[in-house]
Design a protein around this motif. Structure first.
Motif, PDB file in Angstrom:
ATOM      1  N   TYR A   1       0.369  -2.340 -10.731  1.00  0.00           N
ATOM      2  CA  TYR A   1       0.254  -0.882 -10.880  1.00  0.00           C
ATOM      3  C   TYR A   1       1.281  -0.440 -11.916  1.00  0.00           C
ATOM      4  O   TYR A   1       2.400  -0.951 -11.935  1.00  0.00           O
TER       5      TYR A   1
ATOM      6  N   THR B   1       0.826  -1.206   0.000  1.00  0.00           N
ATOM      7  CA  THR B   1       0.000   0.000   0.000  1.00  0.00           C
ATOM      8  C   THR B   1       0.861   1.257   0.000  1.00  0.00           C
ATOM      9  O   THR B   1       0.585   2.222  -0.730  1.00  0.00           O
ATOM     10  N   ALA B   2       1.927   1.246   0.818  1.00  0.00           N
ATOM     11  CA  ALA B   2       2.795   2.413   0.913  1.00  0.00           C
ATOM     12  C   ALA B   2       3.499   2.683  -0.412  1.00  0.00           C
ATOM     13  O   ALA B   2       3.592   3.834  -0.866  1.00  0.00           O
ATOM     14  N   ILE B   3       4.001   1.627  -1.043  1.00  0.00           N
ATOM     15  CA  ILE B   3       4.714   1.797  -2.316  1.00  0.00           C
ATOM     16  C   ILE B   3       3.757   2.271  -3.401  1.00  0.00           C
ATOM     17  O   ILE B   3       4.064   3.195  -4.169  1.00  0.00           O
ATOM     18  N   THR B   4       2.578   1.656  -3.475  1.00  0.00           N
ATOM     19  CA  THR B   4       1.603   2.024  -4.495  1.00  0.00           C
ATOM     20  C   THR B   4       1.211   3.495  -4.384  1.00  0.00           C
ATOM     21  O   THR B   4       1.013   4.177  -5.400  1.00  0.00           O
ATOM     22  N   ALA B   5       1.125   3.989  -3.154  1.00  0.00           N
ATOM     23  CA  ALA B   5       0.723   5.386  -2.950  1.00  0.00           C
ATOM     24  C   ALA B   5       1.742   6.370  -3.508  1.00  0.00           C
ATOM     25  O   ALA B   5       1.395   7.507  -3.844  1.00  0.00           O
ATOM     26  N   THR B   6       3.006   5.944  -3.619  1.00  0.00           N
ATOM     27  CA  THR B   6       4.045   6.857  -4.104  1.00  0.00           C
ATOM     28  C   THR B   6       4.175   6.869  -5.626  1.00  0.00           C
ATOM     29  O   THR B   6       4.763   7.791  -6.191  1.00  0.00           O
ATOM     30  N   LEU B   7       3.622   5.864  -6.290  1.00  0.00           N
ATOM     31  CA  LEU B   7       3.867   5.712  -7.719  1.00  0.00           C
ATOM     32  C   LEU B   7       3.302   6.837  -8.591  1.00  0.00           C
ATOM     33  O   LEU B   7       3.965   7.255  -9.548  1.00  0.00           O
TER      34      LEU B   7
ATOM     35  N   ALA C   1       3.098   9.976  -7.868  1.00  0.00           N
ATOM     36  CA  ALA C   1       4.016  11.102  -7.723  1.00  0.00           C
ATOM     37  C   ALA C   1       5.315  10.853  -8.479  1.00  0.00           C
ATOM     38  O   ALA C   1       5.836  11.739  -9.164  1.00  0.00           O
ATOM     39  N   ILE C   2       5.833   9.632  -8.376  1.00  0.00           N
ATOM     40  CA  ILE C   2       7.064   9.292  -9.095  1.00  0.00           C
ATOM     41  C   ILE C   2       6.840   9.405 -10.592  1.00  0.00           C
ATOM     42  O   ILE C   2       7.646   9.986 -11.330  1.00  0.00           O
TER      43      ILE C   2
END
Length: 246
Positions: free
Chosen positions: A49, A16-22, A24-25
């Motif tokens: 994702y 969940t944490a990684i997916t939330a940053t994608l 923005a990246i």
């Protein structure tokens, strides 16, 4: 909470944490860089994702086999799948790959592991370097070569490579794997029984670069196709990793 449930909870939090940053990246790197998250527990539909999927022509639900070709990260990732130990996440950066359409890419991969050391996610970034190179050539031609006015030559597009996605859906993942294995062997122009160890090693490198070894049962299929043992396949993989400096 038992160990299995604890690890599943930990993986869900990390995912969940990684997916939330994608998003923005993806917004920061621009449209020429693909950012994709793979679930290594389901290689047949590993893409969970993706941002800028047009770089390789992928979408959510695609398999590991639909990605860049000649991917050196698969060699390292295969080792990480075999290794279950409390070691840091693995980072493989700055290596060349080729898109299914034959476009030169620059790639990086992070393999994430849970508290037990088991890998379960891979975050990959694939940059299309063809456009920047053509832009540099255009500017060089526009400005002239050292004032001589000679225009730089823009390289012709790379020839298209056979794309995994071109295999009919009815073939399924097993059909795609079998096709890749046959292609890697046929290019040597001789029966497997007549292939040298180096030729088998080269064939394995092609298969590994297409992600075959990341698919469940892939190692066994490759071993059978090359008429060697699983132990020999792992020895070959270690040779390839040493050769690539992975």
């Amino acid at each position: 909470m038992n160990d299995h449930a604890h690890l599943a909870h930990e993986r869900a939090i990390i995912r969940t944490a990684i997916t939330a940053t994608l998003p923005a990246i993806g917004a920061m790197v621009g449209k020429f860089v693909e950012v994709v998250l793979h679930d290594l527990e389901r290689p047949d539909a590993s893409v969970v994702y993706i941002v800028n999927g047009h770089v390789t022509g992928r979408q959510v639900g695609d398999s590991l086999l639909d990605g860049p070709k000649d991917d050196k990260a698969f060699l390292a990732a295969r080792k990480e799948l075999d290794l279950v130990a409390p070691t840091p996440h693995s980072v493989i950066v700055g290596y060349p790959t080729v898109s299914p359409q034959g476009v030169l890419l620059r790639s990086a991969t992070v393999v994430f592991r849970d508290a037990s050391g088991a890998p379960f996610l891979a975050l990959c970034m694939n940059a299309d370097v063809s456009f920047p190179k053509e832009a540099l050539n255009w500017f060089a031609g526009f400005l002239g070569d050292g004032g001589s006015g000679a225009a730089a030559t823009v390289p012709a597009p790379a020839p298209a490579l056979p794309a995994t996605r071109g295999v009919p859906q009815t073939a399924g993942l097993d059909g795609v794997v079998d096709s890749i294995i046959r292609d890697a062997i046929v290019r040597h122009g001789k029966p497997v029984r007549e292939m040298t160890r180096q030729e088998k090693l080269d064939a394995l490198e092609v298969m590994a670069g297409r992600g075959v070894l990341m698919v469940r049962g892939g190692v066994a299929k490759v071993a059978q196709a090359l008429s060697v043992s699983r132990y020999t396949i792992y020895n070959y993989l270690e040779r390839l990793r040493q050769r690539e400096g992975l």
